[in-house]
Design a protein around this motif. Sequence first.
Motif, short mmCIF file in Angstrom:
data_model
loop_
_atom_site.label_atom_id
_atom_site.label_comp_id
_atom_site.label_asym_id
_atom_site.label_seq_id
_atom_site.Cartn_x
_atom_site.Cartn_y
_atom_site.Cartn_z
N GLU A 246 28.84 -39.19 -19.84
CA GLU A 246 29.15 -40.45 -19.17
C GLU A 246 30.06 -40.24 -17.96
O GLU A 246 29.99 -40.97 -16.98
N ARG A 247 30.90 -39.21 -18.02
CA ARG A 247 31.76 -38.92 -16.87
C ARG A 247 30.95 -38.24 -15.76
O ARG A 247 31.22 -38.45 -14.58
N VAL A 248 30.00 -37.41 -16.15
CA VAL A 248 29.11 -36.82 -15.14
C VAL A 248 28.39 -37.93 -14.39
O VAL A 248 28.33 -37.94 -13.15
N THR A 249 27.86 -38.89 -15.14
CA THR A 249 27.16 -40.01 -14.51
C THR A 249 28.09 -40.79 -13.59
O THR A 249 27.72 -41.14 -12.46
N ARG A 250 29.29 -41.03 -14.06
CA ARG A 250 30.24 -41.82 -13.26
C ARG A 250 30.58 -41.10 -11.95
O ARG A 250 30.59 -41.72 -10.88
N GLY A 255 29.94 -40.18 -6.17
CA GLY A 255 29.55 -39.34 -5.05
C GLY A 255 28.46 -39.96 -4.20
O GLY A 255 28.50 -39.89 -2.97
N ARG A 256 27.49 -40.59 -4.88
CA ARG A 256 26.41 -41.25 -4.14
C ARG A 256 26.96 -42.35 -3.24
O ARG A 256 26.56 -42.48 -2.09
N ARG A 257 27.93 -43.12 -3.77
CA ARG A 257 28.51 -44.20 -2.97
C ARG A 257 29.39 -43.67 -1.85
O ARG A 257 29.49 -44.29 -0.78
#
Length: 861
Positions: A246-250, A255-257
């Motif tokens: 879940e932290r990887v996803t966050r 990063g994408r934003r």
Amino acid sequence: MPFARRLAAHGDRLALLTPDGDLSYRDLAERVTATAGRLGPVRRLVLLAGANRTDALVTYLAALSAGHPVLLVPGDNDTTIRSLAQAYAPDVVARPGADGTWTLDERHPETAHTLHPDLALLLSTSGSTGSPKLVRLSHDGLQANAESIATYLGIDDTDRAATTLPMHYCYGLSVLHSHLLRGAGLILTERSVSDAAFWDEFRAARGTSLAGVPYTFDLLDRAGFEHMPLPHLRRVTQAGGRLAPERVTRYAELGRRSGWELFVMYGQTEATARMAYLPPHLAAERPETIGVPIPGGSFRLQPVDGHGPDVGELVYSGPNVMLGYADSPAALALGRTVRELHTGDLARHTPDGLYEIVGRRSRFAKILGLRVDPQQVETLLRSHQVTAYCTGDGEALAVAALAEGGDATRIRRLIARQCGLPARAIRVRVLPELPRLATGKPDYEAVRRLTRPEPDAPEESSTDGDLGRLFAEILDRPDATDDSTFVSLGGDSLCYVEMSLRLEETLGHLPTDWHTRTIGELRTLAAPTTRRPHGQGRHDEPQTPQARRTAGPLRALRRWTSPQAWRTRRTLETGIALRAVGIVLIVGSHIQLFSIKGFAHILIGVAGYNFARFQLNDAARRERVRHLWRSIARIAVPSMVWITGAVVLTDFYDPANAVLLNSLLSQGNDRFDWAYWFVEALVYYLVALAVLLAVPRLDRLERRYAFGVPLALMGLALVGRYDLLGLASARPQLSPSVVFWLFALGWAAARADTVRQRALLSAVLLLTVPGLFQDQPLRTALVVAGLGLLIWVPTLPSVGPLSALAGVLASSSLFIYLTHYQVYPYLQDSFPLTALFASLALGVGYAAVVTRATRRLRRAM
């Protein structure tokens, strides 16, 4: 080593950016050549004290460029340096001298060893322990891994990477290698990412790359990384242990934003550094995997007994695999003894071509005949919002957990229920920080050591001494241990006041975050005069429970009236002061002794403030919600019991009051019908929030945006504040929909930890309160002043008697509010002052009855 020999080819490009000045590649090459000359033409073993400083890096590159094998050790650990120097008898020791000046201590004019031609580097896999077992790495392996990393990360000569990891750690070293290979810049610093000065350096140097282990990401969260302006950042890399999916996803979404990419990587010292990476575009979709092999490497799965056909030990092949291990100087003469690397990790190959680690083969522990995977236990605890390190220790499972995850009893029960282990075989120690090696990896040996009971001491002992009895008495939790906190034991705003005042009396000084500190930590704060052995009280204090209950009021009276009490300086939390003063002014204004209105609305804000502090703790979602429902019951049930009696025995109230529904069902304008609007509003808010926080996604959202969520709710609540949807009742300033923005503002105030955030809340306060109370400027000013005090001033100066009196009034304020309507109407005309004191006294009495009944009910259950 080609990349170490070709530094000058990058010309005047900046190589090192340091607080002491910058160094171009040309200048760096000249210093490397000069140091290589000092090391001489004969290959010698160089023990280097690694550090993120220019002298250490120059010496390292000089040794590599001239072919001298380097034994790289942590430069901040004298014990490790001495231990490995004794074990391997290096020819040269490079380290800072006593005055900090860099020295080359040449112990042998040539060499005392037979050094294999391929040997380039010796690294430890055990952090700073000084173990003589080392990994032997070759020149070709270092070069190949640097080229592979630089390729898949897309590093070029415009990049600038910060040295966020130790040089002696293979991950930190790989950052140096891959960037020097491409002619990129290195921001050479020994500062932590938790240090504001690090970010000043990073921005000034136009940093493009950050590398971190899981602990680094904990520090980034605390430092407010997601809100930092980093316009030149291109990539963030993670390795050194599993980062929760879940932290990887966050971080991938962040990063994408923000315009940078997240690379999750997998490696071991035995593979020089890296073996796999997860392409950034898959980080948000497949965060549980390690991705694909690095360029030039490959994996295979070797079957393991006891596992299905799709799971096996992950075996890696590639040019970066170590030559083998060394455990003595004689091993330095050996060539390659290892062809492929058995990682010890259990993995599976997913249908989409990715690899996923599912366990650790060597970490399985056999406890009381049961086979337990400590990594799976860590995953289990993480799903309950508990961060912990677990390892086997003989016939017990050793668990070290972060204090913010809950108490040891809860953690032990979770593990016992899921793993089938008896509680006695699970040793849990709750700590403010988890033990880590210098590399940031878990220190499992420290976990075993810290969880072992003291000789001749019970493994788990209940808290002793005054603090233990205090928590057991006030919270009715005899199971409290030294690892327990006020919040983890289910404390809320109703018992917070009494606990804080009693603790301050015991400790002499109470930190503002005491409610999240363990009992053990609080005990260390006690003044020497307040620390007494277990069972030993003051000479004038009765020691039996019955005697203490009988003597309590007498001791309180003696303390209140003594000259010493008036000379003793205390502090009083602003929230407690507002509750105490507020209830007196509310009751007095109703009696018409005076007319100072507005405190009920201030207390709505205080309720939101306390909600954030006591309900939104770090416990698992389900435990959070259970705690919240218990608090709702402690407010709603006594309220409905009392109001039902008032409905039955008087003609003043509508039956809707008895079930706290008057605000929703009644459109009347009778004074007493609206008497309990405050209680109804508070219960509505807590019920709605309990339902919302039961939704996993919303629970995660609140944890991630601790200040942003209440701020957003406050913005939405302004729709109700100005009644844009026409939901307000005949008394708009008493309508739950209208005043919810004050609850959200108090919530946000508890989460505001910067001047900018507090200033923002103050501006909202100044803009939105005016107009709520038509033609009542004093009331408006009072609400603004009271909530402004809550935002900016956490504590107020006081003295012992005033703090004690405020504590009694504040802890009973809800019950005084409930009961005073049945007292003052009969006394206000003839004896208004008596009406005030009688109202306060009855409320304090009802609070005592409710507290005792609640405790008995809890014990019966």
